[in-house]
Design a protein around this motif. Structure first.
Motif, PDB file in Angstrom:
ATOM      1  N   ASP A   1       0.851  -1.184   0.000  1.00 17.91           N
ATOM      2  CA  ASP A   1       0.000   0.000   0.000  1.00 17.91           C
ATOM      3  C   ASP A   1       0.893   1.241   0.000  1.00 17.91           C
ATOM      4  O   ASP A   1       1.600   1.501   0.977  1.00 17.91           O
ATOM      5  CB  ASP A   1      -0.901  -0.007   1.237  1.00 17.91           C
ATOM      6  CG  ASP A   1      -1.735   1.266   1.341  1.00 17.91           C
ATOM      7  OD1 ASP A   1      -1.909   1.936   0.307  1.00 17.91           O
ATOM      8  OD2 ASP A   1      -2.196   1.583   2.452  1.00 17.91           O
TER       9      ASP A   1
ATOM     10  N   VAL B   1       0.254   4.515   0.154  1.00 13.26           N
ATOM     11  CA  VAL B   1      -0.090   5.540   1.144  1.00 13.26           C
ATOM     12  C   VAL B   1       0.290   5.081   2.539  1.00 13.26           C
ATOM     13  O   VAL B   1       0.888   5.824   3.333  1.00 13.26           O
ATOM     14  CB  VAL B   1      -1.589   5.885   1.064  1.00 13.26           C
ATOM     15  CG1 VAL B   1      -1.959   6.901   2.145  1.00 13.26           C
ATOM     16  CG2 VAL B   1      -1.945   6.432  -0.311  1.00 13.26           C
ATOM     17  N   GLY B   2      -0.020   3.819   2.861  1.00 15.24           N
ATOM     18  CA  GLY B   2       0.322   3.277   4.180  1.00 15.24           C
ATOM     19  C   GLY B   2       1.813   3.240   4.424  1.00 15.24           C
ATOM     20  O   GLY B   2       2.284   3.501   5.539  1.00 15.24           O
TER      21      GLY B   2
ATOM     22  N   VAL C   1       2.884   6.797   5.275  1.00 16.39           N
ATOM     23  CA  VAL C   1       2.392   7.263   6.578  1.00 16.39           C
ATOM     24  C   VAL C   1       3.145   6.580   7.710  1.00 16.39           C
ATOM     25  O   VAL C   1       3.541   7.213   8.690  1.00 16.39           O
ATOM     26  CB  VAL C   1       0.877   7.018   6.696  1.00 16.39           C
ATOM     27  CG1 VAL C   1       0.393   7.319   8.107  1.00 16.39           C
ATOM     28  CG2 VAL C   1       0.126   7.866   5.684  1.00 16.39           C
TER      29      VAL C   1
ATOM     30  N   MET D   1       3.759   3.284  10.635  1.00 16.81           N
ATOM     31  CA  MET D   1       3.020   2.808  11.796  1.00 16.81           C
ATOM     32  C   MET D   1       2.630   3.989  12.694  1.00 16.81           C
ATOM     33  O   MET D   1       3.485   4.709  13.196  1.00 16.81           O
ATOM     34  CB  MET D   1       3.889   1.825  12.583  1.00 16.81           C
ATOM     35  CG  MET D   1       3.163   1.164  13.752  1.00 16.81           C
ATOM     36  SD  MET D   1       1.906  -0.007  13.227  1.00 16.81           S
ATOM     37  CE  MET D   1       2.928  -1.308  12.545  1.00 16.81           C
ATOM     38  N   ARG D   2       1.311   4.181  12.836  1.00 19.05           N
ATOM     39  CA  ARG D   2       0.764   5.286  13.635  1.00 19.05           C
ATOM     40  C   ARG D   2       1.277   6.650  13.171  1.00 19.05           C
ATOM     41  O   ARG D   2       1.414   7.585  13.974  1.00 19.05           O
ATOM     42  CB  ARG D   2       1.063   5.080  15.119  1.00 19.05           C
ATOM     43  CG  ARG D   2       0.423   3.842  15.716  1.00 19.05           C
ATOM     44  CD  ARG D   2       0.731   3.719  17.184  1.00 19.05           C
ATOM     45  NE  ARG D   2       0.138   2.505  17.747  1.00 19.05           N
ATOM     46  CZ  ARG D   2       0.292   2.123  19.015  1.00 19.05           C
ATOM     47  NH1 ARG D   2       1.026   2.861  19.845  1.00 19.05           N
ATOM     48  NH2 ARG D   2      -0.270   1.011  19.457  1.00 19.05           N
TER      49      ARG D   2
ATOM     50  N   GLU E   1      -3.012   8.464  -3.518  1.00 21.97           N
ATOM     51  CA  GLU E   1      -2.561   7.417  -4.440  1.00 21.97           C
ATOM     52  C   GLU E   1      -2.722   7.905  -5.870  1.00 21.97           C
ATOM     53  O   GLU E   1      -3.790   8.383  -6.268  1.00 21.97           O
ATOM     54  CB  GLU E   1      -3.359   6.137  -4.219  1.00 21.97           C
ATOM     55  CG  GLU E   1      -2.849   4.961  -5.035  1.00 21.97           C
ATOM     56  CD  GLU E   1      -3.553   3.655  -4.712  1.00 21.97           C
ATOM     57  OE1 GLU E   1      -3.247   2.637  -5.358  1.00 21.97           O
ATOM     58  OE2 GLU E   1      -4.409   3.659  -3.798  1.00 21.97           O
TER      59      GLU E   1
END
Length: 444
Positions: free
Chosen positions: A239, A241-242, A245, A247-248, A268
């Motif tokens: 992913d 975007v993930g 970003v 973790m948290r 995205e």
């Protein structure tokens, strides 16, 4: 002393020696004003600069200052002297006084500065786009003068974020934007507002971007306020975007701290312009998007009334950044404004007297949701659909060019299949108008 100067400026000692030789030569020409061919040589053993007047051996002398006859040369140097050779005659350097020394000083300083500039240009010219850490040294007319090692660099006022303030001695990370070859002040120009800084920070914080798994397809900024980054994953399981970003939110928060609280929207990337524009307007939720002009890259976006201010952003910032990121001109309208626009368009359409008697709209092979949208928009007969302008139909919810073509084709087919029902004769209506009440009673 030559070694000290060369080491301090970071240049080759041979450049300093060449500068000294040129300086002595320039000073000597001011003292010995003749037509002699003067040359200088730095003696590495004694540290002295030797000055010579060079004369060529010729058969017939035409310029005594630069030439010497073969006979005279053989008297001085023996039978080895031949035509074409050059003889050096030492000159006294004691005559070079204060003015000559000042001239020499200026020439040496100029040559050393030029050599230093060339070294800086060669070193930093290949590092444009790289993120470096500099130390703030002083301020000049709003510009920040900083140092990278021993090299001075400049952060102009327009390349500074308005959300940031620095003091002398602070360390600042910036991207190398340009290297000026002929500059009186610092040659290296740094930037804190360039989108390249944002891209490099993501490369440093996100391993997936560094190794090429996730790619940044675009980045735009309004430094100190907001930025948008479009990312794309080359692997289906990752992913994009993930990954950015973290973790948290640890990865993106590190970048936000470095940019002094600048908000960052990570979206995205998509090949479909409608999908890309919808995501680029994040965090606003979009109801529908329609392409107004494909060649001119113009889109119309409709959002809910309560989402309109969020989609436009503070002073138009959100939609402005989305337009830069996608390359499309975006026209945002609220749902209520769009409905009013459609109503105004419908008021200007003359459907004819026979349309009122036409039967209810039913089109084969057209989905019921599309028919419901047509009826809600006032297109409740086949004739209204056929006579309507393409713009008014495209303004309906869920309509695009393909849907428009399918609906119009189905309406024309339905009209051809039921011509009598679709277009009744106007004569009965005209004769029925004078005897409207009796006709109603008979029917009852």
């Amino acid at each position: 002393m030559i070694d000290v100067v060369a080491k301090d400026k970071g240049i080759d000692p041979a450049i300093v020696i060449g500068a000294i030789e040129d300086a002595y030569l320039a000073a000597s020409r001011k003292v010995f004003r003749g037509d002699e061919d003067l040359r200088t040589r730095f003696n590495l053993e004694t540290g002295q600069v030797e000055l010579y007047a060079v004369r060529s051996i010729v058969a017939d002398v035409t310029n005594p200052a630069r030439e010497i006859s073969l006979g005279e040369a053989q008297e001085l140097y023996g039978e080895e002297a031949e035509v074409g050779m050059e003889i050096e005659f030492p000159k006294e350097t004691e005559k070079l006084g204060r003015i000559a020394a000042q001239t020499a000083k200026q020439v040496i300083a100029q040559r050393v500065r030029e050599a230093e500039r060339e070294k800086i240009h060669g070193e930093f010219g290949e590092r444009i786009g790289e993120v470096v850490t500099a130390t703030v040294k002083r301020f000049e007319s709003g510009d920040i003068i900083a140092e990278i090692g021993r090299v001075e660099c400049q952060i102009p006022r327009k390349e500074q974020s308005r959300a940031e303030n620095y003091a002398i001695g602070d360390r600042v990370r910036a991207v190398i934007k340009a290297v000026n070859r002929n500059a009186k002040g610092p040659q290296v120009v740094l930037s804190r507002t360039d989108p390249a800084l944002l891209v490099k920070l993501f490369e440093q914080e996100v391993p997936e971007i560094y190794d090429g798994t996730v790619m940044i397809r675009g980045a735009v900024r309004e430094a100190g306020d907001r930025a948008k980054v479009a990312v794309f994953s080359r692997e289906r399981d990752v992913d994009p975007v993930g990954a950015c970003v973290g973790m948290r939110g640890t990865r993106v928060q590190a970048i936000i701290r470095e940019l002094r609280g600048e908000k960052i929207d990570i979206v995205e990337w998509s090949e479909d312009p409608v999908t890309f524009v919808t995501k680029a307007l994040s965090p606003a939720r979009v109801q529908r998007v329609s392409i107004v002009d494909d060649e001119a890259h113009v889109m119309e976006v409709v959002v809910e009334d309560r989402q309109l201010s969020l989609a436009i952003g503070k002073k138009g910032q959100n939609v402005r950044l989305a337009a830069k990121l996608t390359g499309w001109k975006i026209d945002i309208k609220s749902d209520e404004d769009k409905k009013k626009e459609v109503e105004l368009q419908l008021e200007g359409i003359d459907f004819g007297s026979g349309a009122e008697a036409a039967r209810e709209l039913t089109l084969p092979d057209i989905h019921e949701e599309v028919l419901a949208a047509l009826r809600a928009g006032g297109f409740d007969t086949v004739e209204k659909v056929i006579e309507a302008s393409p713009e008014s139909l495209l303004a309906l919810p869920g309509f695009d060019q393909d849907t428009l073509d399918a609906v119009v084709a189905a309406a024309k087919a339905e009209q051809a299949a039921h011509p009598a029902e679709a277009a009744p004769e106007p004569a009965p209506e005209e004769t029925a108008e004078p005897t409207e009440t009796p006709a109603t009673e008979e029917t009852h």
